[in-house]
Design an enzyme around this catalytic site. Structure first.
Site, PDB file in Angstrom:
ATOM      1  N   ARG A 241      53.861  29.158   5.144  1.00 18.34           N
ATOM      2  CA  ARG A 241      54.783  29.670   5.971  1.00 18.34           C
ATOM      3  C   ARG A 241      55.911  30.314   4.960  1.00 18.34           C
ATOM      4  O   ARG A 241      56.327  28.828   3.774  1.00 18.34           O
ATOM      5  CB  ARG A 241      55.407  27.792   6.584  1.00 18.34           C
ATOM      6  CG  ARG A 241      54.790  27.873   7.288  1.00 18.34           C
ATOM      7  CD  ARG A 241      55.284  26.692   8.379  1.00 18.34           C
ATOM      8  NE  ARG A 241      54.290  26.040   9.277  1.00 18.34           N
ATOM      9  CZ  ARG A 241      53.198  24.935   9.029  1.00 18.34           C
ATOM     10  NH1 ARG A 241      53.787  24.561   8.044  1.00 18.34           N
ATOM     11  NH2 ARG A 241      52.739  24.590   9.899  1.00 18.34           N
TER      12      ARG A 241
ATOM     13  N   LYS B 220      55.655  21.514   7.381  1.00 17.37           N
ATOM     14  CA  LYS B 220      56.614  20.687   8.420  1.00 17.37           C
ATOM     15  C   LYS B 220      55.863  19.272   8.588  1.00 17.37           C
ATOM     16  O   LYS B 220      55.047  18.473   8.599  1.00 17.37           O
ATOM     17  CB  LYS B 220      56.675  21.345  10.616  1.00 17.37           C
ATOM     18  CG  LYS B 220      56.640  22.905  10.186  1.00 17.37           C
ATOM     19  CD  LYS B 220      55.933  23.514  11.510  1.00 17.37           C
ATOM     20  CE  LYS B 220      57.352  24.546  11.307  1.00 17.37           C
ATOM     21  NZ  LYS B 220      56.627  25.142  13.008  1.00 17.37           N
TER      22      LYS B 220
ATOM     23  N   HIS C 135      48.207  23.627  10.663  1.00 17.95           N
ATOM     24  CA  HIS C 135      48.519  23.691  11.716  1.00 17.95           C
ATOM     25  C   HIS C 135      48.279  22.328  12.876  1.00 17.95           C
ATOM     26  O   HIS C 135      47.742  21.358  12.305  1.00 17.95           O
ATOM     27  CB  HIS C 135      47.846  24.578  12.932  1.00 17.95           C
ATOM     28  CG  HIS C 135      48.506  25.928  13.399  1.00 17.95           C
ATOM     29  ND1 HIS C 135      47.796  26.890  13.325  1.00 17.95           N
ATOM     30  CD2 HIS C 135      49.738  26.136  12.606  1.00 17.95           C
ATOM     31  CE1 HIS C 135      48.221  27.792  13.316  1.00 17.95           C
ATOM     32  NE2 HIS C 135      49.876  27.698  12.576  1.00 17.95           N
TER      33      HIS C 135
ATOM     34  N   ARG D  65      51.223  35.640   5.981  1.00 12.29           N
ATOM     35  CA  ARG D  65      50.615  34.721   6.937  1.00 12.29           C
ATOM     36  C   ARG D  65      49.878  34.669   7.569  1.00 12.29           C
ATOM     37  O   ARG D  65      48.322  34.648   7.625  1.00 12.29           O
ATOM     38  CB  ARG D  65      51.030  33.717   7.722  1.00 12.29           C
ATOM     39  CG  ARG D  65      50.684  32.397   8.202  1.00 12.29           C
ATOM     40  CD  ARG D  65      52.535  31.519   7.944  1.00 12.29           C
ATOM     41  NE  ARG D  65      52.014  30.797   9.174  1.00 12.29           N
ATOM     42  CZ  ARG D  65      51.441  29.078   8.745  1.00 12.29           C
ATOM     43  NH1 ARG D  65      50.672  28.524   7.398  1.00 12.29           N
ATOM     44  NH2 ARG D  65      51.269  28.072   9.804  1.00 12.29           N
TER      45      ARG D  65
ATOM     46  N   HIS E  71      55.739  36.421   7.389  1.00 12.57           N
ATOM     47  CA  HIS E  71      55.063  35.833   8.904  1.00 12.57           C
ATOM     48  C   HIS E  71      54.078  36.682   8.371  1.00 12.57           C
ATOM     49  O   HIS E  71      52.501  36.295   9.093  1.00 12.57           O
ATOM     50  CB  HIS E  71      55.615  35.487  10.083  1.00 12.57           C
ATOM     51  CG  HIS E  71      54.999  34.253  10.677  1.00 12.57           C
ATOM     52  ND1 HIS E  71      54.777  33.431  10.132  1.00 12.57           N
ATOM     53  CD2 HIS E  71      54.881  34.338  12.364  1.00 12.57           C
ATOM     54  CE1 HIS E  71      54.799  31.955  11.682  1.00 12.57           C
ATOM     55  NE2 HIS E  71      54.754  32.699  12.556  1.00 12.57           N
TER      56      HIS E  71
ATOM     57  N   TYR F 201      44.054  32.694  17.551  1.00 12.38           N
ATOM     58  CA  TYR F 201      43.224  33.589  16.747  1.00 12.38           C
ATOM     59  C   TYR F 201      41.899  34.029  17.595  1.00 12.38           C
ATOM     60  O   TYR F 201      41.020  34.245  16.665  1.00 12.38           O
ATOM     61  CB  TYR F 201      42.816  33.355  15.340  1.00 12.38           C
ATOM     62  CG  TYR F 201      44.486  33.368  14.852  1.00 12.38           C
ATOM     63  CD1 TYR F 201      44.498  34.407  13.555  1.00 12.38           C
ATOM     64  CD2 TYR F 201      45.387  32.264  14.092  1.00 12.38           C
ATOM     65  CE1 TYR F 201      46.719  34.432  13.082  1.00 12.38           C
ATOM     66  CE2 TYR F 201      45.972  31.830  13.385  1.00 12.38           C
ATOM     67  CZ  TYR F 201      46.994  33.164  13.547  1.00 12.38           C
ATOM     68  OH  TYR F 201      47.856  33.228  12.467  1.00 12.38           O
TER      69      TYR F 201
END
Length: 303
Positions: free
Chosen positions: A152, A176, A274, A251, A248, A283
């Site tokens: 990120r 995150k 994730h 990424r 992004h 995806y």
């Protein structure tokens, strides 16, 4: 206990027991207070019909389906908390359907475009005059590391200096939710990082910083907005429409190109950081294209 006090109790629980981040708590507060205002300050006593009326209202105000779903999610968690604490005998959100969300395909770049971008960055880093070589070398390191790792943008610009000191094929990044994950680093990315580190350490304004990409900003590292702006400039010089690219997008290119070349969806989930496989499933179109090509090329009955 009035609705306002119950909202505060819910937010306190989310912070203390679930470790919710400040941004998450602020988002919950905004969503719950908006619903409470619509319902005349009686959110905690609302029934399913009242909640449905609120959802109809925000849809009428033009909120996107994703925003509607986020607000409903906040309400669900709030009422589950009230039920678990014995403050309500039911959950009025249990019978409500989530708004249908369209999941647009992520913008990405072809492997050829990505190659042009990286080549341009490498050329500028090696050929730029001394006055601008610091910025060019930094940009080369940034794009090589971003495409090699799929970080990120917030993770990329705040990388600690220690990442470049080890010269290893993998490093650990904190993402995150303060979760650590291991990401790979290509030989080209390591070379670009070493070149940047050499220049960085010779600049007295940056040598003492704990960040790999320091800056005189409030955070102490390169602001992501500055990187995004400079990336668009690099793309334009590489003959790529600047509107098509962002950190992004790179990424997404990392993830898409891995899948196109045989990577497993679960592995890509782990690399991207994730927490839920459903996030990575944006995806699946890449996998579908790959499987279709596989069948068409190898099945004995394929046309």
């Amino acid at each position: 206990m009035k609705s306002g006090a119950r909202i505060e109790a819910f937010l306190e629980m989310m912070s203390a027991e679930r470790g919710a981040a400040d941004n998450t708590l602020s988002s919950y507060r905004r969503d719950l207070e908006d619903a409470s205002e619509f319902l005349g300050g009686r959110l905690a006593e609302a029934d399913a019909a009242a909640i449905r009326s609120y959802l109809d209202d925000i849809a009428g105000r033009g909120f996107a389906a994703t925003s509607q779903a986020r607000k409903l999610s906040a309400l669900r968690q709030f009422f589950r908390f009230l039920y678990a604490e014995g403050l309500r005998s039911d959950d009025p959100t249990g019978i409500l359907d989530s708004p249908k969300k369209d999941r647009p395909l992520p913008k990405t770049m072809s492997e050829a475009e990505t190659g042009r971008l990286l080549d341009r960055a490498a050329t500028e880093a090696s050929e730029t005059a001394d006055g601008d070589s610091l910025a060019a070398t930094r940009m080369h390191a940034l794009v090589e590391v971003l495409y090699a790792t799929g970080l990120r943008v917030s993770e990329l610009v705040s990388l600690p200096l220690t990442v470049a000191m080890r010269d290893e094929r993998f490093f650990v990044v904190r993402g995150k939710g303060d979760k650590d994950r291991m990401v790979p680093l290509s030989s080209k990315a390591r070379t670009a990082m070493r070149a940047w580190l050499d220049q960085r350490n010779r600049d007295p304004r940056q040598a003492d910083s704990v960040f790999l990409f320091p800056a005189s900003s409030q955070s102490g590292h390169l602001p992501r907005q500055v990187f995004a702006r400079d990336l668009k400039g690099l793309a334009a010089r590489a003959g790529i429409a600047s509107a098509k690219i962002s950190p992004h997008v790179l990424r997404h290119a990392f993830a898409s190109h891995l899948l196109q070349n045989g990577a497993d969806l679960r592995a890509v989930q782990q690399l991207l950081g994730h927490s839920d496989i459903s996030t990575t499933q944006i995806y699946t179109h890449v996998l579908e294209e790959r499987l279709l090509k596989l069948v068409n090329e190898h099945h004995p009955l394929a046309d």
